[in-house]
Design an enzyme around this catalytic site. Structure first.
Site, PDB file in Angstrom:
ATOM      1  CB  ILE A  29      -5.953  17.215  -0.822  1.00 34.12           C
ATOM      2  CG1 ILE A  29      -5.784  18.543  -1.579  1.00 34.12           C
ATOM      3  CG2 ILE A  29      -6.142  16.060  -1.795  1.00 34.12           C
ATOM      4  CD1 ILE A  29      -4.566  18.553  -2.479  1.00 34.12           C
ATOM      5  CE  LYS A  34     -10.068  14.153   8.347  1.00 37.64           C
ATOM      6  NZ  LYS A  34     -10.817  14.990   9.303  1.00 37.64           N
ATOM      7  N   GLY A  35      -4.579  11.804   7.355  1.00 34.17           N
ATOM      8  CA  GLY A  35      -4.343  10.479   7.911  1.00 34.17           C
ATOM      9  C   GLY A  35      -3.757  10.590   9.296  1.00 34.17           C
ATOM     10  NE  ARG A  36      -2.692   5.070  11.054  1.00 37.28           N
ATOM     11  CZ  ARG A  36      -2.072   3.904  11.144  1.00 37.28           C
ATOM     12  NH1 ARG A  36      -1.979   3.300  12.310  1.00 37.28           N
ATOM     13  NH2 ARG A  36      -1.546   3.336  10.078  1.00 37.28           N
ATOM     14  CG  PHE A  37       1.735   8.627   9.887  1.00 41.99           C
ATOM     15  CD1 PHE A  37       1.540   8.329  11.225  1.00 41.99           C
ATOM     16  CD2 PHE A  37       2.008   7.594   9.011  1.00 41.99           C
ATOM     17  CE1 PHE A  37       1.634   7.033  11.689  1.00 41.99           C
ATOM     18  CE2 PHE A  37       2.100   6.292   9.469  1.00 41.99           C
ATOM     19  CZ  PHE A  37       1.914   6.016  10.808  1.00 41.99           C
ATOM     20  CB  VAL A  94      -1.961  16.126   1.440  1.00 40.87           C
ATOM     21  CG1 VAL A  94      -1.500  16.748   0.126  1.00 40.87           C
ATOM     22  CG2 VAL A  94      -0.990  15.035   1.887  1.00 40.87           C
ATOM     23  CE  LYS A 123       4.683  14.080   2.617  1.00 38.67           C
ATOM     24  NZ  LYS A 123       5.096  12.752   2.127  1.00 38.67           N
ATOM     25  CG  ASP A 180       4.647   3.226   1.051  1.00 37.33           C
ATOM     26  OD1 ASP A 180       4.021   2.158   0.931  1.00 37.33           O
ATOM     27  OD2 ASP A 180       4.165   4.225   1.617  1.00 37.33           O
TER      28      ASP A 180
END
Length: 748
Positions: A322, A324-327, A330, A348, A450
């Site tokens: 679905i 994606k990122g640096r961490f 999903v 996740k 957050d």
């Protein structure tokens, strides 16, 4: 094992070598002596030096001046009697018990009292200050012509600041250039100069002279410390300068102190290693004895750790990416339960550096699972496990994805906006309050830290639920300050006090930060709402999008704190009753002062009451009897409506799959309910661009915006800021060190 005597001998030799090197490196002053100090014993050398001093004093009493005849080269010795006659003609202040007369002037008295004339002042020696002299302090002229070879310039009367006399202890302390004239001693970079002299009336205005900076490039202070001549009366041992002696002694003491500290530290570590080795041998002996007796150890530490770290097999298949990122990433996946039922879940997967985020989120979810029932406006938790080198968090999947994805690709109706705002504020009040609405049980307050549109998921019926608890914390009186005090979250959504770093350590202060962020999310939602059929809805915008993508904390602080800027409402919003009311609530939630913001519970009560009042008006809740009864009947009718709303909300939160009691957005046609995004192997296809290539999660230019900044904790032991991963890795290492120490015999 290392022999202790050998170690001590080596340390002594090392100290002697360093001491010798230090003494050789220090410069030796020139001492005038007829005998070689290396060949004469110390006591004999000191006696010789004392004799030389006595002899020199005797010679000075008889002969003090010698003149050379330039014609024939003969030397003429001036008798003492002639010296005394010259002293009568030109008296000088050489005796310590004499007084001295000097010119006196004080600029401050001239300005305040009008005493501007130069007078005379007499000074006498006092106690330990056995000498007296004259001085003058003056200012540098503004335009000093220095293209001259003269060594000194006269000082103008207008530049004089102070004139007078002063007492001092020794001749060398005054450091005067001339006894009879007041000549500036040192060339300074300041705008004030000083001069001194030692004879009566030597500081008259005609004798006060300023240094020519072209001639004197350096002041006397630039002379090397070690090359200066030791002043008489300041001699230390054997004629050495006292400051040279003190420096050598203090340096030696400091050097030996360092050696002793290093030795003590080395001995402590050596003893610790010896004790660890002894314990290890004892433990191995105990284990061997137990094995020989036919038994196994009760606890094997290595096996225990391996059992904890071994990942479980989860019944999850058919992963579809679905975002994606640096961490991490999903996925949408399929979960098959033990009874054979299948359902869609969101997985996740966090990278191994995000262990702290994984553990924080797992702790929050486990605390919520322990409650009697799950709250509908928090994403449903399934499990959290370590799988290989990744950390998995499995939650319920919602096919409309996040509020950010919904608003970015779709316009929504007023009814949908009301339901989204009402449900997401409902979720926030549940997290914050220890006695939430419509729950009936006590819980610990949870601070999300957050809140943003990407962390709010939208269900099929357009209700919202809060997700992503990687930075969340349960607040209680025992929580450590280091666990909450830090600039964490997404910079665009940070509250003013978080940007300033001026957070109070109270539950109310931390909750108000979430309330501020929720106000910005409400603005995002209202800004993409179609108010009427003719309304032109603007393109999706993040809060403060005009600042740019991935703004720094300094830029955000300038706009949010200094300029007190907030997102601007469309003028059409205030022409629509429901949206105008929601905008007013949002403005109370993002107030600059944290103490002035309304709580999440207060915001929810206002939104909830407003949404149901619109529903009551549309359904015509005014019976003929209530109108006949007058105001008392209206109050009773309002009370009945309020009780009915409470009952509907309690039923919604207590019974799974119960429809939300707010107006149904599926009945709207302006605009219609947004279509469900299609998730494929290649990405997500949205309704606004069905012919476009599938996308994965977010645009590249917004990649940095999604990631919250890394939280840092101040570690007192190391005196530096550590990321949470570094801080916890340090704690784990300490725990492993303690755990690797075998348990002494007899404690099982």
């Amino acid at each position: 094992m290392i022999d202790k005597g050998t170690v001590k001998l080596k340390l002594i030799l090392l100290v002697l070598i360093f001491s010798t090197c230090l003494l050789n490196a220090l410069p030796t002053p020139n001492l005038t002596s007829e005998t070689n100090s290396d060949d004469v014993p110390e006591d004999v050398r000191r006696a010789q030096m004392d004799d030389e001093i006595v002899e020199r004093d005797f010679d000075d009493s008889l002969v003090t001046r010698a003149f050379v005849n330039e014609t024939n080269g003969t030397i003429y010795i001036q008798p003492v009697s002639e010296q005394k006659e010259e002293e009568d003609e030109e008296p000088e202040l050489e005796r310590r018990d004499d007084s001295i007369e000097c010119d006196h002037y004080d600029e401050s008295k001239c300005e305040k009292l009008g005493e501007c004339s130069i007078t005379k002042e007499v000074c006498h020696p006092e106690k330990h200050l056995k000498m007296v002299g004259c001085l003058a302090v003056f200012a540098y002229p503004d335009n000093l012509t220095t293209n001259s070879t003269d060594e000194y310039f006269p000082v103008n009367r207008s530049l004089i600041k102070t004139m007078g006399c002063m007492q001092y202890q020794h001749d060398t302390m005054m450091d005067c250039v001339d006894k009879k004239k007041c000549l500036q001693t040192k060339l300074t970079h300041a705008q004030i100069g000083m001069c001194c002299c030692k004879t009566p009336n030597c500081n008259v205005l005609a004798n006060v002279m300023l240094i020519n900076p072209d001639v004197h490039k350096e002041s006397d202070a630039s002379k090397g410390f070690w090359q200066s001549t030791p002043p008489s009366g300041m001699d230390g041992l054997g004629g050495l300068p006292i400051y040279w002696v003190l420096t050598t002694v203090l340096g030696g003491i400091f050097f030996f102190a360092i050696l002793i500290a290093l030795y003590v530290l080395w001995r402590c570590r050596q003893r610790q290693r010896e004790e660890d080795e002894k314990k290890r041998r004892n433990c191995e002996s105990e284990k061997t004895n137990v094995m020989e007796a036919g038994n196994l150890p009760l606890v094997d530490h290595e096996v225990m750790i391996e059992m904890v770290e071994t990942p479980k097999e989860l019944p999850i298949t058919d992963f579809q990416l679905i975002c994606k990122g640096r961490f991490g990433r999903v996925f949408k996946a399929k979960w098959k339960s033990q009874n054979g039922e299948e359902k869609m879940v969101a997985v996740k997967k966090l990278v191994d550096t995000q262990k702290s985020s994984f553990e924080a989120e797992k702790k929050i979810f486990e605390g919520l699972v322990s409650l009697p029932r799950w709250y509908a406006n928090v994403v449903q938790f399934i499990c959290a496990e370590k799988m290989g080198e990744e950390y998995w968090i499995v939650t319920e999947f919602h096919e409309r994805l996040s509020l950010y994805e919904l608003l970015k690709h779709n316009e929504i109706s007023v009814t949908s906006c009301n339901r989204i705002i009402m449900s997401m504020v409902d979720g926030l009040q549940f997290l914050h309050d220890d006695r939430p609405f419509f729950f009936g049980h006590v819980k610990r307050p949870i601070i999300h830290r957050d809140i943003k549109s990407k962390n709010i998921l939208i269900k099929t019926d357009m209700t919202a639920c809060i997700a992503d608890f990687g930075l969340a914390r349960e607040y209680n009186s025992n929580i450590e300050k280091s666990d909450l005090l830090g600039q964490v979250g997404t910079k665009r959504y940070m509250s003013p006090e978080m940007l300033e770093g001026a957070t109070e350590f109270t539950a109310t202060a931390f909750k108000s930060m979430d309330v501020y962020s929720m106000g910005l999310v409400m603005w995002e939602t209202i800004n993409r709402t179609k108010l009427k059929s003719s309304d032109v809805v603007p393109e999706y915008q993040m809060p403060f999008q005009t600042i740019g993508f991935d703004p720094s904390i300094g830029i955000m602080r300038n706009h949010v704190v200094s300029k007190k800027e907030r997102p601007q409402w469309r003028p059409e919003v205030f022409g629509q009753i429901s949206m105008s009311f929601m905008a007013g609530v949002a403005e109370e939630m993002w107030d600059p002062e944290a103490s002035a913001r309304i709580t999440a519970g207060c915001a929810f009560e206002r939104v909830w009451t407003h949404v149901f009042s619109l529903q009551d008006c549309s359904e015509g809740y005014h019976s003929g009897n209530s109108l006949k009864d007058g105001k008392g009947g209206e109050d009773r009718e309002e009370e009945r409506r309020k009780n009915r709303r409470n009952d509907e909300m309690f039923k919604y939160h207590s019974k799974p799959n119960k429809p939300h009691p707010s107006p149904d957005p599926s009945l709207d046609d302006c605009p219609q309910l947004p279509p469900i995004p299609i998730i494929t192997e290649r990405g997500i296809i949205h309704n606004d661009s069905p012919d476009a290539e599938p996308s994965i999660g977010r645009n590249e230019d917004q990649q940095k915006e999604e990631e919250p900044i890394v939280e840092k904790i101040f570690d007192i032991a190391t005196n530096r800021l550590l990321t949470r991963e570094e801080f916890e890795a340090q704690e784990v290492e300490e725990v492993n060190t303690r755990a690797s120490t075998p348990t002494p015999s007899g404690t099982f």
